[in-house]
Design an enzyme around this catalytic site. Sequence first.
Site, mmCIF file in Angstrom:
data_model
loop_
_atom_site.group_PDB
_atom_site.id
_atom_site.type_symbol
_atom_site.label_atom_id
_atom_site.label_comp_id
_atom_site.label_asym_id
_atom_site.label_seq_id
_atom_site.Cartn_x
_atom_site.Cartn_y
_atom_site.Cartn_z
ATOM 1 N N ASN A 1 -10.222 0.063 0.026
ATOM 2 C CA ASN A 1 -8.765 0.144 -0.039
ATOM 3 C C ASN A 1 -8.310 -0.380 -1.403
ATOM 4 O OD1 ASN A 1 -6.005 -0.091 0.184
ATOM 5 N ND2 ASN A 1 -6.021 -1.186 2.134
ATOM 6 N N CYS B 1 0.813 -1.229 0.000
ATOM 7 C CA CYS B 1 0.000 0.000 0.000
ATOM 8 C C CYS B 1 0.844 1.276 0.000
ATOM 9 C CB CYS B 1 -0.947 -0.001 1.192
ATOM 10 S SG CYS B 1 -2.204 -1.301 1.122
ATOM 11 N N HIS C 1 -3.369 7.315 2.981
ATOM 12 C CA HIS C 1 -3.767 6.035 2.390
ATOM 13 C C HIS C 1 -5.122 5.607 2.941
ATOM 14 C CE1 HIS C 1 -3.894 1.954 1.103
ATOM 15 N NE2 HIS C 1 -3.652 1.459 2.294
#
Length: 331
Positions: A286, A116, A256
């Site tokens: 996500n 990520c 994020h």
Amino acid sequence: MTKITAAITAVGKYVPEYALTNKELETMVDTNDEWITTRTGIKERRILKDENAGTSYMAIKAAEDLLKKSGVDASEIDMVIVATATPDMPVASTAAYTASSIGATNAFSYDLQAACSSFLYGMSTAASYIESGRYKKILLIGADKMSSIIDYTDRATCIIFGDGAGAALFEPNTENLGLQDEYLRSDGIGREFLKIDAGGSLLPPSEDTLKNGQHFVRQEGRTVFKFAVSNMSNVAEKMLERNNLTKDDIQWLVAHQANKRIIEATANRVGVEDSKVMMNIDKYGNTTSATLPLLLADYEKELKKGDNLIFAAFGGGFTWGAIYLKWAYNS
């Protein structure tokens, strides 16, 4: 000599049409809309349903969106980086295929994988090349088809992840706009808490690994959450301290989109109010490498030249970091 900095001069995005809602997930696993929303902030996530389309499909679409909006000729691009945890295939570069497909015939290209944190690390890489004076136009794309590695009987992961892609063009700037500072970290202790067991050189594909579902992403949610909260908050705060910034100097926190509670904890740590926190996790979930550029694309019209942005991300491995960037244009 005038100092060269690396500025983002254009952004683009692509998300699949199909939206997998919490209500639909209720029919697939033991969960409900209230539970998912309360714990993650996610209401739906986009899924690329075409079995013949991989991450490159979305990367190409996001790049084409950027090129169309900016009017940049793809042949002028020097480099294409695709930040991704889900490349089309092992060995063959997804970035190379993407570059060829968009007509970036004069670019060299490669994939970058840091889970990520991939796009954040890609920002550092692109900026370094620009600042060196060696290249003038670098296209950084964050793209992931997370649905390809998700077990939709695993409540711990299937509620979280979605598919999407975002792109950003980096160019030289002499007005001291663009990337100002970075603090990037990693710790191999995280290898055991968020991973895919099989498919790599350590555990190659076999009949047993397929039967055991070892090609899907697995995570120890509580452990990952704890590390993400502390580390994202720490590096975001460090960016402010190192650059003598106060919360009032920050126009946007670009965090994020892993979990709304993690984003809120990071915002609270640096004292940024809700109105300055970019958020689209409710729509996309996500999307791993794509969360940061998707935020930029969604909020592009609200960004003003000179705005101070603090980026923060955390990913498997563990990988994490923060970047301080000054926005370079009015849309």
